[in-house]
Structures are given as C-alpha cells and as structure tokens.
Write a protein that holds these residues in place. Structure first.
Motif, PDB file in Angstrom:
ATOM      1  N   UNK A 426       3.321 -10.286  10.209  1.00 13.88           N
ATOM      2  CA  UNK A 426       3.492 -10.321   8.528  1.00 13.88           C
ATOM      3  C   UNK A 426       2.363 -10.927   7.823  1.00 13.88           C
ATOM      4  N   UNK A 427       1.856 -12.048   8.206  1.00 16.31           N
ATOM      5  CA  UNK A 427       0.878 -12.772   7.701  1.00 16.31           C
ATOM      6  C   UNK A 427      -0.440 -12.020   7.551  1.00 16.31           C
ATOM      7  N   UNK A 428      -0.825 -11.162   8.833  1.00 18.96           N
ATOM      8  CA  UNK A 428      -1.982 -10.489   8.851  1.00 18.96           C
ATOM      9  C   UNK A 428      -1.465  -9.158   7.876  1.00 18.96           C
ATOM     10  N   UNK A 429      -0.499  -8.598   7.835  1.00 19.37           N
ATOM     11  CA  UNK A 429      -0.255  -7.568   6.701  1.00 19.37           C
ATOM     12  C   UNK A 429      -0.411  -7.906   5.402  1.00 19.37           C
ATOM     13  N   UNK A 430       0.037  -9.299   5.067  1.00 19.69           N
ATOM     14  CA  UNK A 430      -0.022  -9.729   3.286  1.00 19.69           C
ATOM     15  C   UNK A 430      -1.657  -9.850   3.285  1.00 19.69           C
ATOM     16  N   UNK A 431      -2.377 -10.345   4.223  1.00 23.41           N
ATOM     17  CA  UNK A 431      -3.805 -10.266   3.998  1.00 23.41           C
ATOM     18  C   UNK A 431      -4.371  -9.116   3.747  1.00 23.41           C
ATOM     19  N   UNK A 432      -4.051  -8.113   4.647  1.00 20.71           N
ATOM     20  CA  UNK A 432      -4.687  -6.728   4.407  1.00 20.71           C
ATOM     21  C   UNK A 432      -4.162  -6.031   2.941  1.00 20.71           C
ATOM     22  N   UNK A 433      -3.317  -6.511   2.549  1.00 23.39           N
ATOM     23  CA  UNK A 433      -2.797  -6.104   1.085  1.00 23.39           C
ATOM     24  C   UNK A 433      -3.451  -6.691   0.013  1.00 23.39           C
ATOM     25  N   UNK A 463      15.405  -8.369  11.917  1.00 27.45           N
ATOM     26  CA  UNK A 463      15.644  -9.006  11.138  1.00 27.45           C
ATOM     27  C   UNK A 463      14.119  -9.786  10.682  1.00 27.45           C
ATOM     28  N   UNK A 464      13.175  -9.858  11.582  1.00 28.29           N
ATOM     29  CA  UNK A 464      11.780 -10.115  11.195  1.00 28.29           C
ATOM     30  C   UNK A 464      11.060  -9.371  10.252  1.00 28.29           C
ATOM     31  N   UNK A 465      11.057  -7.929  10.694  1.00 23.20           N
ATOM     32  CA  UNK A 465      10.343  -7.022   9.902  1.00 23.20           C
ATOM     33  C   UNK A 465      11.052  -6.912   8.453  1.00 23.20           C
ATOM     34  N   UNK A 466      12.180  -6.841   8.463  1.00 19.95           N
ATOM     35  CA  UNK A 466      13.042  -6.639   7.230  1.00 19.95           C
ATOM     36  C   UNK A 466      12.738  -8.032   6.163  1.00 19.95           C
ATOM     37  N   UNK A 467      12.564  -8.996   6.858  1.00 20.07           N
ATOM     38  CA  UNK A 467      12.386 -10.258   5.983  1.00 20.07           C
ATOM     39  C   UNK A 467      10.934 -10.125   5.566  1.00 20.07           C
ATOM     40  N   UNK A 468       9.912  -9.620   6.065  1.00 15.96           N
ATOM     41  CA  UNK A 468       8.521  -9.276   5.631  1.00 15.96           C
ATOM     42  C   UNK A 468       8.449  -8.402   4.642  1.00 15.96           C
ATOM     43  N   UNK A 469       9.180  -7.291   4.660  1.00 14.21           N
ATOM     44  CA  UNK A 469       9.419  -6.445   3.424  1.00 14.21           C
ATOM     45  C   UNK A 469      10.075  -6.986   2.241  1.00 14.21           C
ATOM     46  N   UNK A 470      11.047  -7.719   2.394  1.00 15.34           N
ATOM     47  CA  UNK A 470      11.767  -8.513   1.547  1.00 15.34           C
ATOM     48  C   UNK A 470      10.806  -9.481   0.741  1.00 15.34           C
ATOM     49  N   UNK A 471      10.051  -9.943   1.102  1.00  8.43           N
ATOM     50  CA  UNK A 471       8.942 -11.134   0.720  1.00  8.43           C
ATOM     51  C   UNK A 471       8.118 -10.290  -0.191  1.00  8.43           C
ATOM     52  N   UNK A 472       7.562  -9.101   0.152  1.00  7.78           N
ATOM     53  CA  UNK A 472       6.986  -8.124  -0.733  1.00  7.78           C
ATOM     54  C   UNK A 472       7.473  -7.693  -1.833  1.00  7.78           C
ATOM     55  N   UNK A 473       8.911  -7.369  -1.625  1.00 12.98           N
ATOM     56  CA  UNK A 473       9.575  -6.820  -2.825  1.00 12.98           C
ATOM     57  C   UNK A 473       9.721  -7.972  -3.947  1.00 12.98           C
ATOM     58  N   UNK A 474      10.054  -9.192  -3.402  1.00 15.32           N
ATOM     59  CA  UNK A 474      10.429 -10.444  -3.983  1.00 15.32           C
ATOM     60  C   UNK A 474       9.018 -10.782  -5.173  1.00 15.32           C
ATOM     61  N   UNK A 475       8.122 -10.288  -4.797  1.00 13.66           N
ATOM     62  CA  UNK A 475       6.603 -10.666  -5.539  1.00 13.66           C
ATOM     63  C   UNK A 475       6.523  -9.294  -6.183  1.00 13.66           C
ATOM     64  N   UNK A 476       7.201  -8.374  -6.303  1.00 17.76           N
ATOM     65  CA  UNK A 476       7.057  -7.264  -7.148  1.00 17.76           C
ATOM     66  C   UNK A 476       6.001  -6.276  -6.664  1.00 17.76           C
ATOM     67  N   UNK A 477       5.907  -6.133  -5.158  1.00 18.41           N
ATOM     68  CA  UNK A 477       5.300  -5.228  -4.632  1.00 18.41           C
ATOM     69  C   UNK A 477       6.146  -4.047  -4.008  1.00 18.41           C
ATOM     70  N   UNK A 478       5.852  -2.669  -4.608  1.00 16.10           N
ATOM     71  CA  UNK A 478       7.131  -1.669  -4.431  1.00 16.10           C
ATOM     72  C   UNK A 478       6.924  -1.395  -2.908  1.00 16.10           C
ATOM     73  N   UNK A 479       8.365  -0.877  -2.520  1.00 19.57           N
ATOM     74  CA  UNK A 479       8.309  -0.300  -1.211  1.00 19.57           C
ATOM     75  C   UNK A 479       8.989   1.157  -1.230  1.00 19.57           C
ATOM     76  N   UNK A 480       8.111   2.057  -0.825  1.00 22.23           N
ATOM     77  CA  UNK A 480       8.716   3.561  -1.014  1.00 22.23           C
ATOM     78  C   UNK A 480       8.974   3.964   0.252  1.00 22.23           C
TER      79      UNK A 480
END
Length: 741
Positions: A426-433, A463-480
């Motif tokens: 997740x942390x590497x993903x967040x940086x890449x975004x 749960x880990x992957x879904x939490x990573x997605x939720x944290x993106x949604x929580x800061x208004x990054x859309x998920x399609x």
C-alpha cells in the motif's frame, strides 16, 4: 465586441449597411458596415463588404475577399472536413529540389545549433542531421560574416556529397537575406521584425494614411528580396512568431492569433503582387492552443481569398524531453488530424538530430490518417469553437449519500489503472499515485491521481488490500471497478464501470440503489443507442475507441459525441481513455496521445486523461497524463518552461543552463520560466512566461519579469541564483518539499 470581432458570431446580420448582433435588432448596438471597429483596440476603421450566409446551422457574417485589406471575420471552414482527415490541397513549393505540398510526403526539418561562422562544425552537424533523415536544415544567419560563411558551408556540403536544401533564418537583416539568397535554397523571414523595428509593446494609433505609409515601407524593404528569390529560384517561408509581432500589428489586433495571420498576409500580398508564389506560411507559438488557433485562422482566411500555399507546422520553444515532445504533439498533431501541414519541426532544447525522430513519427501519423481518411459519418457541428478556446466543462460529481466530489478535478482529471499486485504494498502504491504520506497514511497532493480503475477487486476476505483501497476512498480518490466485479465481490463506495450495452440492458439495476456509474463508449455509436444517456445520471463517461479500429478516427468520433452531448444538454464529464498494446514505444505513446487526446483538449473537449499501456511504468503514464493537461493549458501541476531550442545566436550552453534551472525550480507549479539563448525575437517570445532568463551578451544574462527587463548583464555564474531571488521577491517562491523519512 470590438475586441473580439474576429470570431464568428451566431445571429450576426446586416441590413441596409448596418450590422446587428443577436435575435432582436431593435435594442442592440449597431455598427455601420463601412466603419466596423476592428482588431484588439479598434484603432482603425475601414470599408468592407459583407454578406450573410447559412453556415453550420447559424447565421455567420463573412467578409468578401480581404487579400487587399485587414482580416475581420474568417469563414468557418478551416479544413477540408471536420468529420474525417482529408489532406488540404496546396500548390507545390520547390526548395532546392525537395518538393513541399499536398501532393508530396510531409517533410521533416530541424535547425543547427552551431556558430554559423564555424564552417566545419556547422557542416558536420548538417551531415549528422541529413544522415538521420531530415529533408531540410535551417541555419541562423544574423550578419554579413555569417552570410559569407554560408557560401563555404554550401560548397563544402556539396563536395562531401550532401545536397540537402539549406534554409537561412533571418531576423532584422534584409541586407543579409539578400546576400544569402545567392547560395541557400530558402529564406525564412519573420514578418514581425523584417521591416519593423523591435517591438516595445507600445500601443500606437494610426490614421489611414499613416498605416498605408507603413505598408509602403514594408514593400520597399521586402520587395528586393522577393526579386532576388525569383531570380535565383529560391523558396521563402513567411514565418510569424506569436512572441515577435510588431507594435503596429499588436495595436490593431492584440497579441493574438489574428495579429499573427495579418502580419503574414502583409508580406504575402507583396509576394503575390510581384507574381512570386514559391513560398509557404508558418504560425508558431510556444502555447499549443494559440498555435492551433492561428493556423486555423490562417487557412480559413486563405480559403476566403482562394490561396493554396503550404504550411510549415511547429510549436516554438517547446522545451526538452517528454514535455517538449508532448507540447509539439498536441499542437502539430491537432492540425495533422485535420489534414493541415506539409512540413514540420519539433523544436527541442536538445541536439538537433534528436528532433528528427519525433518529427518522423508525427509525419507518419499525419500521412497515415490522411491516406486512410480516418473519420466518421458526416455530422453537423454547431458547438465546437475553432478559433478561440472555450472549454466545455462537464458537471462535476455532487454529494449524495456518499461524497464523490473529489473523484474528478475541475481543471482536468487523471485516471490510472491499478492491479492487485500493487495493492500488496500500500505505501508504495500511495507514493506512485503521488499522494502525500503522513505517518504512512495517504493524503491528496497537487498532482495526485484523481481516480483509479481496479479491473479486478481483491477477495472480500483480503482485509489488507481492502483497507488500502478504503484509505484512498477516505481521501476522495475515486475507485472504479467493472460491473461483474462489483456484483461478485462488492466494494463499499466504489463507482461501477459499465459499457453502453450493459447500461442499455439494465444490468446495472442489479446493483444497490444509489451506486454511481461510469459509462464507457466508443463515440461513433448510432444516435439511437446514445439516446439512452438521456436517462442516465452517470458520474462520468469514458471515451475508449479501440486502437485496432484503423478506419474510425478517435478525434472525429469524439467530436461527434461531444456535439451530441452539447446538442442534448448532457453535461457528463468526459475522460479520454487511451489503451495501448504491448510493444508500444515510449515516444509513440507520447506523440499518439498528444495528437489524439490533445487535439480534443485544445478545443476544450474533455475533462481528463486515462492512459493504459502494459509495457510502461506507472510513473511515466501518470506524468505523461498530467503533462498533457498542462500542455493543453488546463491543470498546472509543475513549473512551466518556455525553452528555446538553441541556434547559432545562442549566447550560452542552453542545455546545461536549462538543466541547472530546472533542477532548482521544478517544484513551482503555476510559475512559468522562459530560458532563452538570446532575445532576437523580442521579449514577446516569452509571452507566456512570468520570469525570463535571457542571454544578453556573451557570459552575461538579462532577467525579465513578464516582458520587462529588470536586471541586465548579470554574470552567468550568479544568474541562476539571481533568478531564484527574483522569483522570491515577487512572492512566487516556495521551498522544495522535504521527503518524509
């Protein structure tokens, strides 16, 4: 209205010699046809003849042929067809045996960067350029010494077996042009400074007699060169630059595309008067939007008066690397998609031979599009603005049960595809975004991706992957995510991507009420299929024409869709979704994306970019998408550079200094810096820049704020620090962000 009279006005009518604007002629302002205010300031009046014609569904006033007077209202038609690529028919111009025009391949060219007086270095560079496949080479010729050296350059090349035509680049030097016309194959003159003094950006007022005297002066200065070119069989390019218009032109037309066209026409009329026709035009600007508008205006006016001269295309001072290639692809590619352009140059702050590859790729793209005549079925186009930028802005998502307002950006959005593998870190993903990390948690930053597409959702038990997605949604990054995935592995608050067929079938009704949809479509669907959109509250549309379709053009299919949406008052945000197959080269992707999506964004058609290419890294795709938005003057996420490509006039090592300045200033979004090797075209060449770093003399730098020089003759060793201090003094500096430890 006088300030923008050059546009085409819906409902403009003429009755008994009086212009009326709008639907009610009783209470609106009127202009007598014999004294219409023209240009930017309305500084001069002239007599014109006007007729009203039905064009593209609206009454549009058109002037009679204006080859003998100033331009006012262009005819709407600027290309052979707006629904498909048909190459514009032109006459042939012969340049030392190389033919240019619609009956010939699109020619590629570049310009030397050596000191012209250094004959050996210049010859060697021309040979390298020719070996890379260039059709023409331009060489700066600023004085008598350089003109004399041109004879040696030409003779040496011939002795070495190189017959590539040579073009002399002339500014401020009519006598030099006369000299070099005796040996070079083509003369490029800048109408902004060939006969006029250097612009001081003063507003001037002229009587009719004063203006006529200025034109007579131009003819007296210019006609000897025309005679010389006729005598020796030389070609000429009348090459206007946005940044070097004369004070006289700017006083009438503003620093505008219209002024660029009129500046060139003044010289073209003299050529025609002297029965000289071996010339072509160019309308260069560092801003791709301005450049595209200027070329369209030029062709529109040529259509009115029946001229058929070829076009040389280029975005001047495009810069370096992918940004320079992207800017050039946007401007040049947009015109090639409409069948405009007969020779091109990609101006990069790099070695000139490196310009040939992107030039060749663009030329191939343009030739293929016109050969296949890619397009769609004819449709009536009423809403697109050809000659001025007016963005169609899709309605951004609103807050309902869930707040989706952040999934798109008002200035243009970037979407990216994310894999299950990326979710494992997740942390590497967040940086890449490009999120900002605070104790490992993501937060949106200036250039953060707005929405991600997950073609495959993680299992519900991950749960880990879904939490990573939720944290993106929580800061208004859309998920399609696709409909099938959401139905089988539902993800809370995800947006669901459906095809137009899925939406028409009602399959989306299996989703919980309130689920937000995004609809993907091609753009060339029958209107009866598109009609279902009227019953949708989709959060966005994704325009995705498969690259395997070689006959349908993405540009023209998209124009057709936007016309349908605007005609039916459907305000969905539209994202240009470009998917590239494995094996797509990096430069091909940049040039293709710029030419296709950029051609639409410069017309204000589109709300974002989504690039997918399996062979290319995530960071490259993200920065390319943001670079395209910035190149189209939509969303600024980094410092903008106006950087000249260097030539024999350059007074310092442009590549080295450019790299030094970029290293220290690249973190200033919203700030524009011009890095110019010299000031030959005047400070107007930096028209788009906030600050300028300009070679004033060998080893000395002048600094500008806008068009005004504020510091002169700074030693080069201190000049970069002085530029930074200047930015600070004007309140535009911020310290570079520190990396989180």
């Amino acid at each position: 209205m006088a300030s923008s009279f050059g546009s085409s006005y819906s409902g403009l009518k003429c009755r008994d010699g009086i212009f009326y604007a709008g639907s009610n002629t009783h209470d609106l302002k009127k202009w007598p046809a014999q004294s219409i205010p023209i240009g930017h300031q309305g500084r001069r009046k002239c007599r014109v003849g006007v007729s009203v014609v039905r064009s593209q569904g609206a009454d549009v006033a058109e002037l009679q042929a204006s080859s003998s007077g100033p331009l006012l209202v262009p005819r709407q038609r600027y290309c052979e067809a707006t629904h498909m690529t048909i190459r514009r028919k032109t006459r042939t111009v012969n340049i030392g045996g190389v033919t240019i025009g619609s009956e010939h391949p699109i020619r590629v060219q570049t310009m030397t960067t050596t000191d012209t007086c250094d004959v050996q270095a210049t010859v060697e560079q021309v040979m390298r350029i020719a070996d890379k496949g260039a059709d023409l080479v331009r060489i700066t010729v600023q004085g008598k010494r350089e003109a004399d050296a041109c004879f040696d350059i030409k003779n040496t090349l011939v002795q070495k077996g190189y017959s590539i035509p040579l073009v002399a680049d002339i500014h401020f030097a009519p006598s030099v042009a006369l000299r070099v016309a005796e040996c070079f194959d083509k003369i490029r003159i800048n109408p902004g400074n060939f006969a006029d003094r250097r612009a001081k950006f003063e507003t001037l007022e002229y009587t009719e007699d004063d203006y006529q005297k200025e034109l007579e002066h131009i003819e007296n200065v210019f006609s000897p060169l025309v005679e010389k070119c006729k005598k020796y069989g030389r070609a000429m390019r009348i090459g206007t630059n946005h940044g070097s218009l004369s004070d006289r032109i700017m006083s009438y037309y503003g620093d505008s595309p219209r002024g660029m066209v009129e500046s060139a026409f003044e010289f073209a009329r003299i050529c025609r008067k002297m029965d000289y026709h071996n010339f072509l035009f160019s309308m260069k600007a560092s801003n791709p939007v301005v450049m595209v508008q200027a070329y369209r205006l030029l062709v529109a006016e040529m259509n009115v008066v029946g001229w058929d001269y070829p076009l040389h295309l280029g975005v001047t001072e495009a810069g370096e690397g992918e940004d320079g290639r992207m800017k050039s692809a946007i401007g040049i590619g947009a015109l090639l998609q409409d069948g405009l352009g007969d020779t091109i140059r990609v101006s990069l702050t790099e070695e000139p031979e490196y310009e040939i590859d992107p030039c060749t790729r663009l030329a191939k793209l343009g030739m293929e599009a016109s050969r296949l005549q890619r397009g769609v079925e004819p449709f009536e186009e009423k809403h697109r603005h050809y000659f001025d930028f007016q963005r169609r802005t899709g309605e951004l998502p609103s807050q309902k049960e869930v707040d989706y307002r952040g999934v798109l950006h008002r200035d243009g959005s970037v979407l990216m595809s994310v894999t299950l593998q990326q979710l494992k870190n997740p942390e590497l993903l967040y940086k890449s975004l490009a999120t900002k990390l605070i104790v490992g948690m993501p937060f949106k930053d200036l250039a953060t991706v707005d929405t991600i597409l997950l073609r495959e959702l993680p299992p519900v038990e991950d749960k880990s992957a879904r939490l990573a997605i939720k944290r993106l949604i929580d800061v208004s990054i859309g998920v399609l995510t696709p409909l099938s995935e959401q139905l089988t592995k539902p993800l809370p608050n995800a947006m669901v991507l459906v095809t137009l067929d899925e939406f028409s079938s009602g399959a989306h009704k299996l989703l919980p009420a309130g689920t937000r949809l995004a609809i993907t479509l091609r753009g060339d669907e029958p209107y009866e299929e598109l009609a279902i959109l009227k019953n949708s509250d989709a959060i966005m549309l994704l325009l995705d024409l498969p690259r395997t379709d070689k006959k349908v053009s993405r540009v023209h299919a998209s124009r057709r869709l936007f016309e349908y949406l605007q005609e039916n008052q459907l305000n969905f945000p539209v994202i240009h979704h470009l998917q590239y197959p494995s094996g797509t080269e990096r430069d091909d992707l940049v040039i293709s994306a710029g030419s296709e999506a950029g051609a639409l964004l410069v017309d204000g058609l589109g709300d974002g970019i989504f690039l997918e290419a399996p062979d290319h890294d995530f960071e490259f795709l993200r920065t390319t998408a943001f670079g395209m938005l910035q190149g189209c003057r939509m969303r600024n996420t980094k410092t903008e550079y106006v950087s000249c490509p260097s030539c024999g006039r350059t007074l310092f090592d442009l590549q080295e200094i450019s790299a030094e300045i970029r290293e220290k200033t690249s973190h200033l979004p919203g700030v524009s810096i011009a890095i110019m090797g010299c000031i030959v075209n005047g400070p107007g060449e930096m028209a788009d820049a906030d600050f300028g770093y300009v070679g004033g003399a060998p080893g000395k730098i002048d600094l500008y704020v806008g068009k005004t020089v504020v510091k002169r003759a700074i030693a080069m060793e201190q000049a970069t620090d002085a530029l930074i201090q200047l930015i600070k003094d004007h309140g535009r500096w911020v310290d570079p962000p520190k990396e989180e430890e």
